[in-house]
Scaffold this motif. Structure first.
Motif, mmCIF file in Angstrom:
data_model
loop_
_atom_site.group_PDB
_atom_site.id
_atom_site.type_symbol
_atom_site.label_atom_id
_atom_site.label_comp_id
_atom_site.label_asym_id
_atom_site.label_seq_id
_atom_site.Cartn_x
_atom_site.Cartn_y
_atom_site.Cartn_z
ATOM 1 N N CYS A 85 33.624 -20.688 -12.454
ATOM 2 C CA CYS A 85 34.446 -19.922 -13.390
ATOM 3 C C CYS A 85 34.350 -18.648 -13.553
ATOM 4 O O CYS A 85 35.301 -17.512 -13.989
ATOM 5 C CB CYS A 85 34.125 -20.661 -14.920
ATOM 6 N N THR A 86 33.285 -17.860 -12.996
ATOM 7 C CA THR A 86 33.128 -16.530 -12.727
ATOM 8 C C THR A 86 34.252 -15.864 -11.589
ATOM 9 O O THR A 86 34.044 -16.485 -10.443
ATOM 10 C CB THR A 86 31.525 -16.235 -12.184
ATOM 11 N N GLU A 87 34.992 -15.166 -11.984
ATOM 12 C CA GLU A 87 35.976 -14.486 -11.227
ATOM 13 C C GLU A 87 35.274 -13.967 -9.840
ATOM 14 O O GLU A 87 34.236 -13.344 -9.762
ATOM 15 C CB GLU A 87 36.818 -13.697 -11.487
ATOM 16 N N GLY A 88 35.809 -14.512 -8.552
ATOM 17 C CA GLY A 88 35.177 -13.982 -7.325
ATOM 18 C C GLY A 88 34.073 -14.671 -6.795
ATOM 19 O O GLY A 88 33.729 -14.440 -5.726
ATOM 20 N N GLU A 89 33.635 -15.737 -7.508
ATOM 21 C CA GLU A 89 32.538 -16.225 -7.086
ATOM 22 C C GLU A 89 32.762 -17.978 -6.527
ATOM 23 O O GLU A 89 31.861 -18.451 -5.971
ATOM 24 C CB GLU A 89 31.298 -16.572 -8.165
ATOM 25 N N THR A 90 33.951 -18.261 -6.369
ATOM 26 C CA THR A 90 34.302 -19.270 -5.447
ATOM 27 C C THR A 90 34.459 -19.010 -3.998
ATOM 28 O O THR A 90 35.145 -18.200 -3.740
ATOM 29 C CB THR A 90 35.719 -19.841 -6.102
ATOM 30 N N LYS A 91 33.428 -19.595 -3.251
ATOM 31 C CA LYS A 91 33.509 -18.881 -1.889
ATOM 32 C C LYS A 91 33.236 -20.425 -0.895
ATOM 33 O O LYS A 91 32.778 -21.399 -1.133
ATOM 34 C CB LYS A 91 32.162 -18.193 -1.602
ATOM 35 N N GLU A 92 33.837 -20.085 0.310
ATOM 36 C CA GLU A 92 33.593 -20.961 1.286
ATOM 37 C C GLU A 92 32.304 -21.134 1.903
ATOM 38 O O GLU A 92 31.700 -20.125 2.354
ATOM 39 C CB GLU A 92 34.668 -20.764 2.514
ATOM 40 N N LEU A 93 31.780 -22.385 1.850
ATOM 41 C CA LEU A 93 30.409 -22.419 2.550
ATOM 42 C C LEU A 93 30.367 -22.673 3.955
ATOM 43 O O LEU A 93 29.419 -22.157 4.741
ATOM 44 C CB LEU A 93 29.674 -23.543 1.803
ATOM 45 N N TRP A 94 31.185 -23.786 4.398
ATOM 46 C CA TRP A 94 31.387 -23.920 5.867
ATOM 47 C C TRP A 94 32.669 -24.648 6.106
ATOM 48 O O TRP A 94 33.431 -25.119 5.089
ATOM 49 C CB TRP A 94 30.144 -24.537 6.605
ATOM 50 N N SER A 95 33.196 -24.461 7.361
ATOM 51 C CA SER A 95 34.186 -25.622 7.815
ATOM 52 C C SER A 95 34.073 -26.135 9.137
ATOM 53 O O SER A 95 33.178 -25.560 9.922
ATOM 54 C CB SER A 95 35.572 -24.518 7.800
ATOM 55 N N SER A 96 34.661 -27.244 9.159
ATOM 56 C CA SER A 96 34.439 -28.072 10.364
ATOM 57 C C SER A 96 35.809 -28.357 11.122
ATOM 58 O O SER A 96 36.879 -28.732 10.311
ATOM 59 C CB SER A 96 33.735 -29.389 10.387
ATOM 60 N N GLY A 97 35.902 -28.349 12.359
ATOM 61 C CA GLY A 97 37.266 -28.918 13.049
ATOM 62 C C GLY A 97 37.061 -29.921 13.952
ATOM 63 O O GLY A 97 37.597 -30.060 15.188
ATOM 64 N N HIS A 98 35.992 -31.182 13.662
ATOM 65 C CA HIS A 98 35.791 -31.913 14.758
ATOM 66 C C HIS A 98 36.738 -32.808 14.612
ATOM 67 O O HIS A 98 36.920 -33.806 15.719
ATOM 68 C CB HIS A 98 34.464 -32.580 14.075
ATOM 69 N N HIS A 99 37.603 -33.277 13.599
ATOM 70 C CA HIS A 99 38.687 -34.291 13.728
ATOM 71 C C HIS A 99 39.732 -33.987 14.446
ATOM 72 O O HIS A 99 39.949 -32.581 14.525
ATOM 73 C CB HIS A 99 39.269 -34.674 12.292
ATOM 74 N N LEU A 100 40.239 -34.533 15.421
ATOM 75 C CA LEU A 100 41.549 -33.884 16.442
ATOM 76 C C LEU A 100 42.909 -34.196 15.606
ATOM 77 O O LEU A 100 43.613 -33.425 16.179
ATOM 78 C CB LEU A 100 41.373 -35.059 17.598
ATOM 79 N N LYS A 101 42.914 -34.786 14.685
ATOM 80 C CA LYS A 101 44.278 -35.082 14.030
ATOM 81 C C LYS A 101 43.802 -35.070 12.557
ATOM 82 O O LYS A 101 42.888 -34.919 12.134
ATOM 83 C CB LYS A 101 44.867 -36.257 14.445
ATOM 84 N N SER A 102 45.069 -35.121 11.653
ATOM 85 C CA SER A 102 44.850 -35.041 10.142
ATOM 86 C C SER A 102 43.769 -35.857 9.547
ATOM 87 O O SER A 102 43.743 -36.950 9.969
ATOM 88 C CB SER A 102 46.360 -35.516 9.686
ATOM 89 N N CYS A 103 43.182 -35.207 8.756
ATOM 90 C CA CYS A 103 42.128 -35.682 8.018
ATOM 91 C C CYS A 103 42.652 -36.460 6.745
ATOM 92 O O CYS A 103 43.547 -35.737 5.911
ATOM 93 C CB CYS A 103 40.995 -34.656 7.308
ATOM 94 N N ARG A 104 42.471 -37.678 6.562
ATOM 95 C CA ARG A 104 43.018 -38.393 5.457
ATOM 96 C C ARG A 104 42.195 -38.758 4.278
ATOM 97 O O ARG A 104 42.731 -38.998 3.194
ATOM 98 C CB ARG A 104 43.327 -39.839 6.181
ATOM 99 N N LYS A 105 40.765 -38.666 4.417
ATOM 100 C CA LYS A 105 40.100 -38.950 3.418
ATOM 101 C C LYS A 105 38.529 -38.145 3.646
ATOM 102 O O LYS A 105 38.032 -38.295 4.647
ATOM 103 C CB LYS A 105 40.075 -40.544 2.982
ATOM 104 N N VAL A 106 38.025 -37.873 2.298
ATOM 105 C CA VAL A 106 36.605 -37.367 2.490
ATOM 106 C C VAL A 106 36.151 -37.896 1.326
ATOM 107 O O VAL A 106 36.479 -38.319 0.261
ATOM 108 C CB VAL A 106 36.350 -35.681 2.688
ATOM 109 N N ALA A 107 34.627 -38.143 1.468
ATOM 110 C CA ALA A 107 33.763 -38.670 0.373
ATOM 111 C C ALA A 107 32.505 -38.232 0.580
ATOM 112 O O ALA A 107 31.734 -38.468 1.737
ATOM 113 C CB ALA A 107 34.005 -40.159 0.291
#
Length: 412
Positions: A89-111
């Motif tokens: 809730c502190t402005e400016g502190e929402t940040k990306e930790l990492w990203s992954s492109g391992h799926h070849l097509k649309s990602c349908r669900k994460v858990a």
């Protein structure tokens, strides 16, 4: 010589006086500078918001999941990319930790796994992926888990995983061996969502063929299909402390089943929404629903009431909503490529009486948060209904407004 010496002696005194003046001036100016710095620091104090800032993505986000213990959210988009963000809730502190492109097509669900160490995902590429949450690395992949694209995912426990595909096939996996222990096809269309009871014994599936499926994990068998409903069943949830099961449909109806009475509905509740694509339980009786009309509604189950609006993506269909680990926030993703956060910390305080108060014509949904439709000041307005003796005029007004009520329910 004396005169010369006198001239020489006077010069240092003059320089000394000038140095003292400069030091005094310097001290004054440095003091002003320190004061300015303090003022700047006070002016730049981080702003504390009611909810975390919206997260902008480059593509539509299909799926969301909150970490079970930390302020972390995962998102999967139509390009097959998965993102992990820390939110605040502190402005400016929402940040990306990492990203992954391992799926070849649309990602349908994460858990997330129950301990939050691993992130599971399924996609249109028919694969099941397991990521290490801390490192952001792929640690396991089942490349051809299904013969058609996978649409649904549920972690039953730390070792058992359930997946459902576009063809109506349900698979249950023993992740210690990486093999399926159940492979059953009883639906004629896609499996939209999977739920499990608290005993981890019964799996429930909602399907595009308009039926709810019941499967016994312990005995590894199919039990039954419900009656066909008029619309596609898009979501399934267990409420009322395990006594009721609800399914949201493409025609905007919530179908209610008794536990151990899965064959036919015990009640149905029509909501004036284009569809009910996602349902997230908040309490035993209160749920939040997402729809193609872009509105997130809070709905009470038995008595059936549309309580109000939690939030909205104006004019944009909502793909998914998820509840944070501390039940403070609800996150939503829509076709505007935004993930938004909504304050639901006070929803658990709501009480809905059995008395039904008719809404006025063209009445708007009650605003349940500051960011929702309306001012947000009338949080409890109209929720604690007190039965008053109706007058002749009020009875007439109720009769006129009956057809314009925001919701309707009936028993089969």
């Amino acid at each position: 010589m004396c005169v010369l010496l006198q001239d020489v002696d006077e010069e240092p005194h003059k320089v000394k006086e000038e140095d003292e003046e400069q030091n005094e001036n310097g001290a004054d100016s440095s003091g002003d500078g320190e004061a300015e710095e303090v003022d700047d620091e006070e002016a730049k104090e981080p702003k504390i918001r009611d909810t975390p800032e919206d997260i902008q993505f480059d593509a539509i986000v299909n799926t969301l999941a909150f970490h079970p213990k930390q302020d972390i959210i995962a998102a999967g988009d139509i390009d097959g990319d998965i993102y992990l963000y820390s939110y605040s809730c502190t402005e400016g502190e929402t940040k990306e930790l990492w990203s992954s492109g391992h799926h070849l097509k649309s990602c349908r669900k994460v858990a997330f796994s129950q301990d939050g160490c691993n992130l599971f995902s399924v996609a249109k590429d028919k694969a099941v992926h397991i990521m290490d949450v801390e490192a952001g690395k792929l640690i396991k992949r089942i490349p051809k888990a299904h013969s058609v694209p996978i649409n649904a995912l549920l972690l039953v426990d730390e070792n058992v995983l359930a997946t459902g595909d576009d063809d109506g096939t349900l698979k249950v996996w023993d992740m210690r061996k990486g093999t399926s222990i159940m492979d059953l096809k009883h639906h004629e269309d896609f499996i939209s969502e999977i739920a499990v009871d608290s005993a981890k014994r019964i799996l429930l599936t909602s399907s595009g063929d308009g039926t709810m499926g019941v499967f016994n994990i312990k005995r590894r068998r199919f039990d039954l299909l419900s009656e066909f409903q008029s619309g596609d069943l898009l979501t399934v949830s267990i409420v009322k402390r395990g006594r009721k099961v609800i399914c949201g449909s493409s025609d905007g109806t919530i179908y209610i089943f008794n536990w151990d009475g899965f064959g036919a509905t015990s009640d149905r509740f029509f909501v004036q929404a284009e569809s009910l694509d996602c349902i997230v339980p908040i309490t035993d009786s209160l749920v939040c629903t997402a729809s193609m009309d872009g509105v997130i509604r809070a709905i009470n189950i038995l008595p059936n009431r549309v309580v109000g609006c939690v939030g909205q993506h104006k004019g944009e269909p909502i793909e998914e909503i998820a509840r944070s680990h501390d039940s403070r926030f609800l996150a939503s993703s829509a076709h505007d490529q935004l993930v938004k956060f909504w304050d639901i910390g006070r929803l658990s305080e709501l009480e809905v009486s059995d008395y039904r108060k008719r809404k006025k014509k063209h009445g708007k949904l009650t605003s349940l948060s500051k960011k929702a439709v309306g001012s947000g000041d009338n949080f409890f307005s109209g929720l604690l209904d007190e039965p008053n003796a109706p007058t002749k005029d009020s009875t007439k007004e109720e009769d006129e407004d009956d057809d314009d009520d925001d919701s309707d329910s009936g028993s089969d």
